[in-house]
Design a protein around this motif. Structure first.
Motif, PDB file in Angstrom:
ATOM      1  N   ARG A  71       0.828  -1.207   0.000  1.00  7.58           N
ATOM      2  CA  ARG A  71       0.000   0.000   0.000  1.00  7.58           C
ATOM      3  C   ARG A  71       0.863   1.257   0.000  1.00  7.58           C
ATOM      4  O   ARG A  71       2.053   1.201   0.321  1.00  7.58           O
ATOM      5  N   ARG A  72       0.247   2.385  -0.347  1.00  8.25           N
ATOM      6  CA  ARG A  72       0.919   3.680  -0.324  1.00  8.25           C
ATOM      7  C   ARG A  72       0.090   4.612   0.558  1.00  8.25           C
ATOM      8  O   ARG A  72      -0.802   5.324   0.064  1.00  8.25           O
ATOM      9  N   PRO A  73       0.336   4.605   1.857  1.00 13.41           N
ATOM     10  CA  PRO A  73      -0.463   5.437   2.765  1.00 13.41           C
ATOM     11  C   PRO A  73      -0.331   6.919   2.440  1.00 13.41           C
ATOM     12  O   PRO A  73       0.737   7.398   2.065  1.00 13.41           O
ATOM     13  N   ARG A  74      -1.440   7.645   2.617  1.00 12.38           N
ATOM     14  CA  ARG A  74      -1.461   9.078   2.310  1.00 12.38           C
ATOM     15  C   ARG A  74      -1.186   9.927   3.541  1.00 12.38           C
ATOM     16  O   ARG A  74      -0.533  10.959   3.461  1.00 12.38           O
ATOM     17  N   ALA A  75      -1.722   9.518   4.687  1.00  8.73           N
ATOM     18  CA  ALA A  75      -1.550  10.284   5.929  1.00  8.73           C
ATOM     19  C   ALA A  75      -0.643   9.487   6.863  1.00  8.73           C
ATOM     20  O   ALA A  75      -0.967   8.360   7.243  1.00  8.73           O
ATOM     21  N   ILE A  76       0.504  10.085   7.227  1.00  5.16           N
ATOM     22  CA  ILE A  76       1.544   9.364   7.968  1.00  5.16           C
ATOM     23  C   ILE A  76       1.958  10.179   9.178  1.00  5.16           C
ATOM     24  O   ILE A  76       2.103  11.402   9.106  1.00  5.16           O
ATOM     25  N   LEU A  77       2.188   9.484  10.299  1.00  8.30           N
ATOM     26  CA  LEU A  77       2.578  10.129  11.553  1.00  8.30           C
ATOM     27  C   LEU A  77       3.755   9.396  12.171  1.00  8.30           C
ATOM     28  O   LEU A  77       3.766   8.160  12.219  1.00  8.30           O
ATOM     29  N   ASP A  78       4.730  10.159  12.664  1.00  8.45           N
ATOM     30  CA  ASP A  78       5.883   9.595  13.370  1.00  8.45           C
ATOM     31  C   ASP A  78       5.933  10.213  14.768  1.00  8.45           C
ATOM     32  O   ASP A  78       6.235  11.399  14.918  1.00  8.45           O
ATOM     33  N   VAL A  79       5.632   9.413  15.787  1.00  7.04           N
ATOM     34  CA  VAL A  79       5.589   9.875  17.171  1.00  7.04           C
ATOM     35  C   VAL A  79       6.937   9.578  17.832  1.00  7.04           C
ATOM     36  O   VAL A  79       7.398   8.430  17.829  1.00  7.04           O
TER      37      VAL A  79
END
Length: 306
Positions: free
Chosen positions: A163-171
């Motif tokens: 998949r190619r995620p559109r919304a990404i978060l790095d905590v």
């Protein structure tokens, strides 16, 4: 393997010359015991030409912003790696810039799937098909040599194959290695945060160095309440490479910020801590898909199912 930033321009240092297995044990227990703001650890194999001791081919160096309790450190090492290792510890002072430069000189590029994390001294070793992430030598935390970062990159590579995620978060972005890797791979904006202002500045500088400053703009935040992070939700891919205790505490927030079917990559936990973290996320409807164990550290690929 390096973990942490030197707390001040001049640091107190603990050194241990030993074999590789002992070096990894001692460096891991120091990382787990001390706050990253107070201690930094380097464990590496020295080049033959630089060896001047008889204890072993590996060197552990732990740096502290203030004088450490030597007796307590010896007790900690004795409990982890044995009395002989504890007796072999030495203590002193060193300039922080010296240890960063000398440590990174002996580090080779680290490859994880299609990713390679490297310093400026290894640019010529990057292959054409690799996604290269360069970490500034003066900003040593999160170079990719630690098992947690490598595990996360391997799991990111797996996610990207389906998949190619559109919304990404790095905590807890640290030096921003994971955010930079995702930005380079997907060419999408990656929201990222860290509780430490030094890490935020470090991640921003590394994003600039890697040509993704327009996609990676870290913010200082404790938890996910920052307006920038709220605006980016819900996320299709979330990284949280921190420690077991904050991972458990953040489970409700991370689950709430993730959309149904989102991939959640968790790391920064010793193998023995994985069951507690898995239970905390399972209670939020986030379940295990795959686990990677490297050098005693676990990285978890989870998916939101509820």
């Amino acid at each position: 393997m390096l973990e942490g930033l030197p707390p001040n321009n001049a640091a107190h240092v603990m050194r241990l010359s030993c074999d590789e297995a002992t070096a990894r044990l001692v460096s891991d227990v120091v990382v787990e015991t001390f706050d990253p703001a107070d201690a930094a650890v380097a464990a590496f194999e020295e080049k033959p030409s630089t060896k001047d001791w008889s204890g072993g081919p590996w060197l552990v160096e732990a740096y502290f912003g203030s004088a450490p309790d030597e007796d307590a450190l010896r007790a900690l090492v004795a409990a982890t790696a044995g009395e002989a290792a504890a007796r072999a510890l030495t203590f002193g002072r060193v300039e922080a810039r010296d240890w960063v430069a000398s440590s990174l000189e002996g580090l080779k590029p680290v490859r994880a799937g299609r990713f390679v994390v490297h310093g400026a001294h290894s640019r010529d070793e990057i292959r054409d098909h690799e996604i290269a992430i360069e970490v500034e030598a003066a900003l040593a935390f999160g170079t990719g040599h630690h098992g947690t970062t490598r595990g996360c990159l391997l799991l990111l590579d797996k996610v990207a194959r389906r998949r190619r995620p559109r919304a990404i978060l790095d905590v807890g972005t640290g030096t921003g290695v994971l955010a930079i890797a995702a930005a380079k791979l997907f060419r999408r904006r990656v929201e990222c945060c860290d509780i430490d202002p030094v890490s935020v500045a470090t991640a921003a500088e590394n994003a600039r160095l890697n040509g993704v400053s327009g996609l990676v703009e870290p913010v200082e935040a404790s938890g996910l309440s920052h307006p920038v992070l709220r605006r980016g939700a819900p996320y299709e891919l979330v990284f949280a490479n921190i420690l077991a205790k904050p991972l458990r505490a953040l489970a409700p927030q991370i689950a709430a910020a993730s959309e149904f079917g989102a991939d959640v990559i968790l790391s920064g936990l010793l193998a023995r801590d994985a069951p507690g973290v898995l239970a905390a996320y399972r209670a939020q409807g986030v379940v295990l898909q795959q686990r990677v164990d490297i050098e005693g550290w676990a990285s978890l690929l989870m998916q939101k199912r509820a």
